[in-house]
Design a protein around this motif. Structure first.
Motif, PDB file in Angstrom:
ATOM      1  N   VAL A  37      15.513  -4.351   3.209  1.00  0.00           N
ATOM      2  CA  VAL A  37      14.312  -5.166   2.970  1.00  0.00           C
ATOM      3  C   VAL A  37      13.920  -5.896   4.253  1.00  0.00           C
ATOM      4  O   VAL A  37      12.751  -5.933   4.636  1.00  0.00           O
ATOM      5  N   THR A  40      12.238  -4.050   8.264  1.00  0.00           N
ATOM      6  CA  THR A  40      10.862  -3.703   8.648  1.00  0.00           C
ATOM      7  C   THR A  40       9.915  -4.899   8.547  1.00  0.00           C
ATOM      8  O   THR A  40       8.697  -4.738   8.632  1.00  0.00           O
ATOM      9  N   TYR A  98       4.513  -9.337   3.136  1.00  0.00           N
ATOM     10  CA  TYR A  98       5.112  -9.171   1.802  1.00  0.00           C
ATOM     11  C   TYR A  98       6.434  -8.418   1.891  1.00  0.00           C
ATOM     12  O   TYR A  98       6.706  -7.721   2.871  1.00  0.00           O
ATOM     13  N   LEU A 100       9.390  -6.540  -1.145  1.00  0.00           N
ATOM     14  CA  LEU A 100       9.758  -6.270  -2.539  1.00  0.00           C
ATOM     15  C   LEU A 100      11.247  -5.935  -2.556  1.00  0.00           C
ATOM     16  O   LEU A 100      11.735  -5.216  -1.676  1.00  0.00           O
ATOM     17  N   TRP A 105      11.205  -0.629  -5.452  1.00  0.00           N
ATOM     18  CA  TRP A 105      10.347   0.164  -4.563  1.00  0.00           C
ATOM     19  C   TRP A 105       9.858   1.431  -5.268  1.00  0.00           C
ATOM     20  O   TRP A 105      10.539   1.986  -6.137  1.00  0.00           O
ATOM     21  N   GLY A 106       8.709   1.902  -4.820  1.00  0.00           N
ATOM     22  CA  GLY A 106       8.234   3.233  -5.188  1.00  0.00           C
ATOM     23  C   GLY A 106       7.549   3.334  -6.535  1.00  0.00           C
ATOM     24  O   GLY A 106       7.297   4.426  -7.024  1.00  0.00           O
ATOM     25  N   GLY A 108       4.642   1.489  -7.160  1.00  0.00           N
ATOM     26  CA  GLY A 108       3.271   1.010  -7.013  1.00  0.00           C
ATOM     27  C   GLY A 108       3.104  -0.488  -7.185  1.00  0.00           C
ATOM     28  O   GLY A 108       1.973  -0.992  -7.208  1.00  0.00           O
ATOM     29  N   MET A 110       3.793  -3.085  -5.168  1.00  0.00           N
ATOM     30  CA  MET A 110       3.206  -3.878  -4.075  1.00  0.00           C
ATOM     31  C   MET A 110       1.736  -3.543  -3.889  1.00  0.00           C
ATOM     32  O   MET A 110       0.935  -4.428  -3.575  1.00  0.00           O
ATOM     33  N   THR A 111       1.358  -2.302  -4.098  1.00  0.00           N
ATOM     34  CA  THR A 111      -0.071  -1.979  -4.025  1.00  0.00           C
ATOM     35  C   THR A 111      -0.833  -2.798  -5.063  1.00  0.00           C
ATOM     36  O   THR A 111      -1.918  -3.335  -4.790  1.00  0.00           O
ATOM     37  N   ASN A 138       7.149   2.065   9.491  1.00  0.00           N
ATOM     38  CA  ASN A 138       7.088   1.582   8.101  1.00  0.00           C
ATOM     39  C   ASN A 138       5.965   2.296   7.331  1.00  0.00           C
ATOM     40  O   ASN A 138       4.951   1.686   6.971  1.00  0.00           O
ATOM     41  N   PRO A 139       6.138   3.600   7.052  1.00  0.00           N
ATOM     42  CA  PRO A 139       5.066   4.328   6.371  1.00  0.00           C
ATOM     43  C   PRO A 139       4.796   3.821   4.961  1.00  0.00           C
ATOM     44  O   PRO A 139       3.669   3.952   4.465  1.00  0.00           O
ATOM     45  N   ALA A 140       5.798   3.233   4.301  1.00  0.00           N
ATOM     46  CA  ALA A 140       5.566   2.727   2.943  1.00  0.00           C
ATOM     47  C   ALA A 140       4.561   1.573   2.984  1.00  0.00           C
ATOM     48  O   ALA A 140       3.650   1.491   2.155  1.00  0.00           O
ATOM     49  N   SER A 141       4.709   0.679   3.974  1.00  0.00           N
ATOM     50  CA  SER A 141       3.764  -0.429   4.080  1.00  0.00           C
ATOM     51  C   SER A 141       2.386   0.079   4.505  1.00  0.00           C
ATOM     52  O   SER A 141       1.361  -0.428   4.030  1.00  0.00           O
ATOM     53  N   ALA A 143       1.137   2.875   3.625  1.00  0.00           N
ATOM     54  CA  ALA A 143       0.538   3.433   2.402  1.00  0.00           C
ATOM     55  C   ALA A 143      -0.002   2.320   1.514  1.00  0.00           C
ATOM     56  O   ALA A 143      -1.092   2.440   0.947  1.00  0.00           O
ATOM     57  N   LYS A 147      -3.934   2.060   0.694  1.00  0.00           N
ATOM     58  CA  LYS A 147      -4.359   2.132  -0.715  1.00  0.00           C
ATOM     59  C   LYS A 147      -5.112   0.867  -1.132  1.00  0.00           C
ATOM     60  O   LYS A 147      -5.977   0.909  -1.999  1.00  0.00           O
TER      61      LYS A 147
HETATM   62  C1  LIG Z   1       6.675  -1.849   1.916  1.00  0.00           C
HETATM   63  C2  LIG Z   1       7.032  -2.188   0.467  1.00  0.00           C
HETATM   64  C3  LIG Z   1       6.523  -3.558   0.139  1.00  0.00           C
HETATM   65  C4  LIG Z   1       6.367  -1.157  -0.434  1.00  0.00           C
HETATM   66  O1  LIG Z   1       6.445  -1.605  -1.801  1.00  0.00           O
HETATM   67  P1  LIG Z   1       6.290  -0.559  -3.006  1.00  0.00           P
HETATM   68  O2  LIG Z   1       6.005  -1.306  -4.252  1.00  0.00           O
HETATM   69  O3  LIG Z   1       7.442   0.385  -2.983  1.00  0.00           O
HETATM   70  O4  LIG Z   1       4.965   0.174  -2.552  1.00  0.00           O
HETATM   71  P2  LIG Z   1       4.062   1.111  -3.481  1.00  0.00           P
HETATM   72  O5  LIG Z   1       4.936   1.814  -4.463  1.00  0.00           O
HETATM   73  O6  LIG Z   1       2.905   0.324  -3.966  1.00  0.00           O
HETATM   74  O7  LIG Z   1       3.505   2.157  -2.405  1.00  0.00           O
HETATM   75  C5  LIG Z   1       4.396   2.752  -1.509  1.00  0.00           C
HETATM   76  C6  LIG Z   1       3.753   3.991  -0.971  1.00  0.00           C
HETATM   77  O8  LIG Z   1       4.465   4.382   0.194  1.00  0.00           O
HETATM   78  C7  LIG Z   1       4.829   5.712   0.085  1.00  0.00           C
HETATM   79  N1  LIG Z   1       6.054   5.872   0.838  1.00  0.00           N
HETATM   80  C8  LIG Z   1       7.239   5.319   0.600  1.00  0.00           C
HETATM   81  N2  LIG Z   1       8.120   5.692   1.540  1.00  0.00           N
HETATM   82  C9  LIG Z   1       7.450   6.494   2.388  1.00  0.00           C
HETATM   83  C10 LIG Z   1       7.793   7.212   3.548  1.00  0.00           C
HETATM   84  N3  LIG Z   1       9.024   7.164   4.060  1.00  0.00           N
HETATM   85  N4  LIG Z   1       6.843   7.947   4.166  1.00  0.00           N
HETATM   86  C11 LIG Z   1       5.580   8.001   3.687  1.00  0.00           C
HETATM   87  N5  LIG Z   1       5.186   7.332   2.581  1.00  0.00           N
HETATM   88  C12 LIG Z   1       6.118   6.596   1.946  1.00  0.00           C
HETATM   89  C13 LIG Z   1       4.992   5.956  -1.386  1.00  0.00           C
HETATM   90  O9  LIG Z   1       4.908   7.326  -1.683  1.00  0.00           O
HETATM   91  C14 LIG Z   1       3.823   5.161  -1.947  1.00  0.00           C
HETATM   92  O10 LIG Z   1       2.607   5.850  -1.803  1.00  0.00           O
HETATM   93  P3  LIG Z   1       1.970   6.671  -3.047  1.00  0.00           P
HETATM   94  O11 LIG Z   1       1.806   5.699  -4.177  1.00  0.00           O
HETATM   95  O12 LIG Z   1       0.674   7.136  -2.490  1.00  0.00           O
HETATM   96  O13 LIG Z   1       2.946   7.736  -3.362  1.00  0.00           O
HETATM   97  C15 LIG Z   1       8.559  -2.140   0.246  1.00  0.00           C
HETATM   98  O14 LIG Z   1       9.033  -0.876   0.645  1.00  0.00           O
HETATM   99  C16 LIG Z   1       9.293  -3.217   1.010  1.00  0.00           C
HETATM  100  O15 LIG Z   1       9.394  -4.328   0.556  1.00  0.00           O
HETATM  101  N6  LIG Z   1       9.836  -2.887   2.200  1.00  0.00           N
HETATM  102  C17 LIG Z   1      10.602  -3.841   2.996  1.00  0.00           C
HETATM  103  C18 LIG Z   1       9.749  -5.005   3.475  1.00  0.00           C
HETATM  104  C19 LIG Z   1       8.536  -4.561   4.266  1.00  0.00           C
HETATM  105  O16 LIG Z   1       8.560  -3.575   4.984  1.00  0.00           O
HETATM  106  N7  LIG Z   1       7.444  -5.338   4.119  1.00  0.00           N
HETATM  107  C20 LIG Z   1       6.189  -5.037   4.782  1.00  0.00           C
HETATM  108  C21 LIG Z   1       6.177  -5.552   6.176  1.00  0.00           C
HETATM  109  S1  LIG Z   1       4.641  -5.100   6.983  1.00  0.00           S
END
Ligand SMILES: CC(C)(COP(=O)(O)OP(=O)(O)OC[C@H]1O[C@@H](n2cnc3c(N)ncnc32)[C@H](O)[C@@H]1OP(=O)(O)O)[C@@H](O)C(=O)NCCC(=O)NCCS
Length: 177
Positions: A37, A40, A98, A100, A105-106, A108, A110-111, A138-141, A143, A147
């Motif tokens: 957590v 990133t 933010y 989570l 995770w994963g 939706g 945070m979106t 941080n591709p998840a952030s 995304a 979104k």
């Molecule tokens: C970033 C974070 C908040 C995402 O929260 P989350 O609720 O899992 O996010 P969501 O489910 O709403 O969306 C995540 C998206 O990233 C995508 N994703 C996840 N890992 C991925 C990866 N390695 N490569 C590409 N996409 C990725 C998911 O597929 C999803 O997209 P989709 O709905 O189109 O499939 C969470 O991973 C987190 O807390 N990370 C650590 C803290 C952090 O990085 N904070 C942000 C600092 S800028």
């Protein structure tokens, strides 16, 4: 005595975004002590102790609610699952941050939280734009931000990551109300 101000509550289909409380400290420490957590985010230290959560919550007492807003993300079954902040660094631009807890995770969440928080910021807080910085790695952030409607500004910078003690490449994104 500080003037009374009602604290905003934002409801989403699965979450309630509410003001943080001192009693959130143990739960925040549990979720933020996970290096996955912290690694990133710019600000979360690692290791993360109860005292870090307590100090963070105490720092909220002095915030100017016109400039910063902090929300605990509350899930009806799980309790506090994450956190979302708006802060003005550098003022007057408003930036979003933010995290989570990893078990959540994963799905939706945070979106959902970011989308609702942006709507609140525009409608009730008078913001016309919100900035974000996220690490290249941080591709998840990315995304989540895309979104939620963020665009790339083309700006790049090195962001110091506290938990890793190093600066890493990041890019700027912006949301226009
Ligand atoms: C970033 C974070 C908040 C995402 O929260 P989350 O609720 O899992 O996010 P969501 O489910 O709403 O969306 C995540 C998206 O990233 C995508 N994703 C996840 N890992 C991925 C990866 N390695 N490569 C590409 N996409 C990725 C998911 O597929 C999803 O997209 P989709 O709905 O189109 O499939 C969470 O991973 C987190 O807390 N990370 C650590 C803290 C952090 O990085 N904070 C942000 C600092 S800028």
């Amino acid at each position: 005595m500080r003037p009374f101000r009602p604290e905003p509550v934002i409801e989403t289909p699965r979450l309630r975004l509410r003001a943080p409380r001192r009693s959130d400290a143990a739960r925040i420490a549990t979720l933020c002590s996970d290096f996955e957590v912290a690694r990133t985010t710019a600000r979360l230290p690692h290791p993360y102790a109860l005292a870090d959560a307590e100090a963070f919550l105490a720092s909220g007492d002095g915030l100017d609610p016109a400039r910063e807003a902090r929300f605990a993300l509350e899930h009806p079954a799980e309790g506090l699952v994450g956190f979302l902040s708006f802060f003005d660094e550098p003022a007057p631009a408003t930036e979003i941050g933010y995290w989570l807890g990893r078990p959540y995770w994963g799905a939706g969440l945070m979106t959902e939280a970011v989308t609702a928080a942006l709507a609140w910021a525009a409608r009730d807080w008078g913001r016309t734009y919100v900035r974000a910085w996220r690490l290249d790695e941080n591709p998840a952030s990315d995304a989540v931000l895309v979104k939620a409607g963020f665009l790339y500004t083309g700006e790049r910078r090195q962001t110091f990551v506290t938990s890793r003690g190093e600066a890493l490449p990041s890019r700027g994104q912006i949301w226009l109300a």
